[in-house]
Design an enzyme around this catalytic site. Structure first.
Site: not given
Length: 494
Positions: A96, A172, A196
């Site tokens: 990520k 996210s 997230s």
């Protein structure tokens, strides 16, 4: 995403050959069906080579990215070094863009304001991924500063949902979720500071485990700076992958020293030993002033009936958690992100930031010690309240989201009218069940147990006390067997 690889032929015994007779060929369709444990087994038993898995994974990632816009840039070539003898040797992964994560690789936190940033060392979790044999092939998209529940940024644009490209993937860890759901990789690095990891898992039909506080190592831009409210882990398609990955990657960081996983593999073992008869509470009452979609509510209640059918004791019960405590504590997460960025020594051009990111930095600059203390007190109040409830019940079942996956544009990080408070309130209205697990440091897991009438994934959340990931995974394995989701594929799939 049509399969354009040449057809493969499997011999009657032994390994695999392609049309030219080369040993170790792998069809892309089979690759996309296999989870991480399945791929690792093929590599370990010599049925396919790690280089072939990587070749097919690169093809799959490029195809998926073309439809979904889920990578931050070109794939890494060569991949970072890793141990071929690890328990997951040869299994591909993406990381990520919430860095710094991989030594020598750039990161931006999804922001145009962060230019030229390069990680000088591996995140501890990345060091463990290398030791486990995972092959990092690229970086997945995030919202700006990884602060939102929609993966739509000025820097990378909109990441599309493989179940419906007009809808978002959550955030996210949205790019990670899109790639795993599309079959491009069996797992992807993700993090969770208020949902997230679990929000994208629900939106994309995945297994999303948020380990409890301290169960996995966190870095300077995540848990260490966020008062223990952020967890780092991975998104997967199967429960067994989540268990095996927690065995391989779990355990607190001890300086820079790598601590090998326990040989007993307690989380993988929990899948077969079972959790015993559990006391389970079910609620669809949100911890925020919002409503819950009827289909989402029914999915959670149906999961409760399924848990009872399996043989566990089930009540409808609801912990008394103050919404204001959640908001105050989540403000600390936002401020800690801003503090990490401001304290990095890098100049930040405010004109390159979206409106919400500017609000976060402004709020960070004027945050007082008294405000931090008030946020910590709110965190402790909620931790005690949820802890008392999870002493009475082994597991709490809720929806993961309050609604179906949101269309693009709902979470506008350039909306000048947003305050930090209104941004948090919008997130809470969409995902009213997720943040308390972060605040209290307990473990939580989203499972893809249902689909809407429109064919969209609906996640159901399981929550257990800190340190009881074994209970969550054991119950999740029972639910996966009772209501399997293995055969579901989104319309956009490699």
């Amino acid at each position: 995403m049509k399969d354009r690889l040449p057809a493969r032929v499997r011999p009657g015994g032994g390994g695999r050959v392609d049309q030219e007779g080369s040993v170790g060929a792998l069809e892309i369709d089979e690759y996309a069906r296999l989870d991480a444990v399945g791929l690792a087994d093929l590599v370990r038993t010599g049925q396919v080579g790690a280089a072939e898995v990587e070749r097919v994974a690169r093809r799959a990632l490029e195809r998926a990215h073309g439809d979904l816009n889920a990578l931050t840039g070109p794939l890494w070539d060569p991949a970072p070094a890793h141990s071929p003898d690890g328990p997951l040797g040869g299994v591909p992964v993406v990381v990520k863009d919430s860095g710094p994560f991989v030594r020598g690789r750039s990161f931006s936190l999804g922001s145009r304001a962060l230019v030229g940033a390069v990680a000088h060392t591996d995140h501890t979790l990345m060091a463990r991924m290398r030791a486990a044999g995972l092959v990092a092939l690229g970086q997945s998209t995030v919202p700006e500063l990884a602060l939102g529940l929609a993966t739509e940024s000025r820097r990378y644009g909109v990441t599309r949902n493989p179940w419906d490209p007009e809808r978002g993937v959550g955030g996210s860890s949205g790019g990670a979720a899109a790639l795993v759901a599309a079959g491009a990789v069996p797992l992807a690095h993700a993090s969770d500071g208020g949902g997230s990891l679990r929000v994208p898992a629900s939106a994309c039909g995945l297994v999303g485990l948020k380990p409890g506080r301290g169960r996995t190592p966190c870095g300077p831009l995540t848990g260490e700076a966020a008062f223990g409210m952020v967890s780092e882990f991975v998104l997967t398609r199967t429960v067994r992958d989540a268990a095996h990955l927690l065995d391989a990657l779990g355990g607190p960081a001890v300086g820079e020293k790598y601590v090998p996983p326990p040989p007993s593999r307690p989380y993988a073992r929990a899948l077969t030993t079972g959790p015993g008869r559990l006391r389970v509470a079910v609620t669809t009452t949100p911890w925020a002033p919002t409503t819950v979609d009827v289909q989402v509510r029914e999915a959670a209640l149906t999961a409760g009936h399924l848990v009872e059918w399996i043989g566990h004791h089930v009540d409808q019960a609801h912990p008394d958690l103050a919404y204001e405590d959640t908001v105050e504590a989540m403000t600390l997460v936002m401020v800690s992100t801003g503090a990490a960025l401001l304290g990095s020594g890098r100049g930040v051009d405010p004109d390159a930031l979206g409106a919400v990111a500017r609000r976060v930095l402004s709020r960070t600059r004027r945050c007082s010690a008294l405000e931090v203390m008030a946020g910590l007190e709110a965190q402790h109040r909620l931790t005690r309240a949820l802890g008392v409830f999870l002493d009475e019940y082994d597991v709490l079942v809720t929806p993961t989201l309050g609604r179906l996956p949101a269309p693009h544009g709902v979470f506008d990080t350039d909306d000048q009218h947003h305050t930090l408070r209104s941004w948090l309130e919008q997130a809470a209205a969409y995902a009213p069940f997720s943040a308390p697990a972060n605040v209290a440091g307990v473990c939580a897991l989203s499972l893809p147990l249902a689909q809407s009438r429109e064919g969209l994934p609906i996640g159901v959340q399981l929550m257990a006390a800190a340190g009881r990931e074994d209970v969550l995974l054991a119950l999740a394995a029972q639910l996966e067997q009772a209501a399997p989701w293995e055969g579901r594929r989104p319309p956009l799939h490699v």
